[in-house]
Design an enzyme around this catalytic site. Structure first.
Site, PDB file in Angstrom:
ATOM      1  N   CYS A 351       0.645  -0.984  -0.054  1.00  0.00           N
ATOM      2  CA  CYS A 351       0.008  -0.306   0.160  1.00  0.00           C
ATOM      3  C   CYS A 351       0.716   1.361  -0.107  1.00  0.00           C
ATOM      4  O   CYS A 351       1.663   1.181  -0.806  1.00  0.00           O
ATOM      5  CB  CYS A 351      -0.923  -0.433   1.411  1.00  0.00           C
ATOM      6  SG  CYS A 351      -2.419   1.391   1.090  1.00  0.00           S
ATOM      7  N   HIS A 436      -3.614  -5.229   0.831  1.00  0.00           N
ATOM      8  CA  HIS A 436      -3.695  -5.503   2.171  1.00  0.00           C
ATOM      9  C   HIS A 436      -4.627  -7.104   2.125  1.00  0.00           C
ATOM     10  O   HIS A 436      -4.575  -7.706   1.916  1.00  0.00           O
ATOM     11  CB  HIS A 436      -3.985  -4.917   3.376  1.00  0.00           C
ATOM     12  CG  HIS A 436      -3.691  -3.460   3.290  1.00  0.00           C
ATOM     13  ND1 HIS A 436      -2.588  -3.179   4.275  1.00  0.00           N
ATOM     14  CD2 HIS A 436      -4.477  -1.988   3.149  1.00  0.00           C
ATOM     15  CE1 HIS A 436      -2.614  -1.520   4.134  1.00  0.00           C
ATOM     16  NE2 HIS A 436      -3.147  -1.398   3.417  1.00  0.00           N
TER      17      HIS A 436
END
Length: 512
Positions: A351, A436
């Site tokens: 991310c 994630h």
């Protein structure tokens, strides 16, 4: 049993788990009660009216909630929804947070601005969500925040006694005896509440006790005589409870090992993973699945020297990508990462970490810094969009199925690389993705670790039978066991079923 827990009007029972302090064990106790009730056949749901956390999760309907509530939903064996965490605050620094309402971001507010009026106006939304959960479940176990005795914030409180008062549900107060001063904390917490709030505090739970509980009993008896309230359980200190963290602004994680398994490696070598503890680090729970592998040693670092012996360096997510990028440069970590990439030594960006590994960032949203040069280790350009991406992607990588979740404002344009990688890319030994949770997919995790071991020159072999989901279930069952074996479950059931006890005495001085 579940039919007994329904109240008049068709609402399920409710209970607030408050704490003497932050990190007293509220999340653990809430999850444990949820798992214990679920094993009794009770349809139970967790609830936290307002949560401040940088560790969040995306529900199947695309709503962002705290990871602690997602973990508690797993303990309750129900699907997490936005109703379980209607207000999520994601800190962007010491003075402001992004406000996520019913799973969607609605803006940035300073702490003063939030407590000056916005929070109080959210009480109706919060109680509506709790009421809806109570309509569809036999019991709802609510987690408080911080301490209910933070008297400077009581007027606008919607998560502790403000919630209990609005919903007319009893509260139990958890205290961490490992910190010391637990009796003073229980007494002081109660005595600082108003008469109306005290009338809802039904008892106490001691958490993290080590030793012979009989030595504690004289103090528990005296506490009861002073407050008129019983201690409903003494939970022993339990090692290795690797549940999801809530607070992303806690003390530095340098040197901390998150539940690394002490089992010997399956192959000849261990694999060392260094996680850069960047500012405003978010969803660092991503590396829990690595730490669950026998022979994988995970540590958090903030110095370039600490990368020297690492076989894999992870750049985790962050709520401040540009700020974290500057931090990497200030500390010399950016140069160390560049050297690793040139030497073909593995790096993984997740991310915000993926965004930092790219070539260029255009941010008029999060930091409002505009055009910023990134580390240049991946052929990626990132533009921050006002609308946040919230998704639950499913795909394939390294020949294995993968599931994950996305929470980001940055939109990545990938222009090359040696290999596609979960909507990101790989160049050399540098990998990056917005996903994630991907490492929780067992087959993919093993395939990725094999690639890392090969690039690092390590004779590390992933264990063929590590199932991260099963390990999580074992941890949640351990939490349920703590409640079942060490709490007064009969008293807890009565509170959930019958509500606030009558005649709880007032402990002076009380709050105005």
């Amino acid at each position: 049993m579940s039919g007994r827990l329904r109240r008049a009007g068709g609402l399920g029972g409710g209970l607030l788990v408050a704490g003497t302090t932050s990190d007293a064990g509220k999340s653990v106790v809430t999850a444990g009660i949820c798992r214990w009730l679920a094993r009794q056949g009770v349809r139970v749901a967790p609830f936290k009216a307002q949560n401040m956390s940088l560790n969040s999760f995306v529900t199947r309907e695309g709503a962002e909630i705290g990871r602690a509530q997602a973990m508690q939903a797993a303990a309750a064996r129900v699907e997490p929804t936005a109703l379980m965490n209607p207000v999520l605050l994601k800190p962007g620094g010491d003075r402001s947070s992004q406000v996520v309402l019913l799973g969607k971001p609605v803006g940035e507010l300073s702490a003063r601005g939030y407590h000056a009026g916005r929070q109080e106006r959210l009480l109706g939304t919060v109680t509506d969500c709790l009421t809806e959960l109570r309509r569809t479940h036999d019991a709802v176990i609510c987690e408080g925040a911080g301490s209910p005795a933070e008297i400077n914030l009581r007027r606008t409180d919607i998560v502790n006694m403000g919630l209990a008062r609005a919903a007319r549900i009893p509260a139990v107060v958890v205290g961490d005896i490992d910190r010391g001063g637990v009796f003073a904390s229980f007494f002081g917490t109660t005595a600082l509440l108003s008469k109306e709030d005290q009338a809802l505090v039904a008892g106490y739970l001691v958490n993290k006790f080590r030793g012979d509980v009989t030595l504690l009993e004289p103090g528990l008896d005296m506490l009861r005589s002073l407050t008129g309230r019983a201690t409903l359980g003494v939970l022993p200190y339990a090692h290795g409870l690797g549940i999801d963290e809530e607070d992303g602004l806690r003390v530095s994680l340098r040197g901390t090992v998150r539940e690394s398994v002490v089992a010997p490696p399956h192959g000849a070598d261990v694999l060392r993973v260094a996680v850069c503890a960047v500012p405003l680090m978010s969803n660092f729970t991503d590396v829990d699945a690595l730490a669950a592998e026998p022979g994988v040693v995970v540590r958090f670092v903030d110095r370039p020297e600490e990368l020297a012996d690492a076989d894999l360096v992870v750049l985790p997510g962050t709520r401040g990508t540009v700020r974290a990028l500057a931090w990497l440069r200030e500390r010399g970590l950016a140069d160390a990462l560049a050297r690793r990439a040139a030497e073909g030594r593995p790096v993984l960006g997740l991310c915000g970490g993926f965004q930092m590994l790219g070539e260029h960032i255009d941010d008029e949203v999060e930091s409002k810094a505009g055009a910023v040069e990134a580390l240049g280790l991946l052929p990626v350009r990132v533009r921050f969009a006002v609308e946040k991406t919230l998704a639950r992607p499913v795909g394939e990588a390294l020949g294995e199925p993968v599931e994950g979740y996305e929470i980001h404002h940055g939109v990545a344009e990938v222009a090359g690389g040696d290999e596609e990688f979960l909507d990101g890319c790989r160049r050399g030994a540098v990998w990056g993705t917005h996903w994630h949770g991907s490492l929780e997919s067992d087959g993919f995790r093993r395939a990725f670790l094999r690639r890392v071991a090969a690039d690092a020159g390590r004779a590390f072999v992933p264990a063929p039978d590590t199932r991260f989901g099963a390990l999580r279930e074992e941890q949640l069952d351990r939490l349920g066991d703590l409640i079942e074996e060490h709490a007064d479950t009969g008293a807890l059931l009565r509170l959930i079923e019958e509500g606030v006890p009558e005649g709880l005495p007032f402990v002076p001085p009380g709050a105005p």
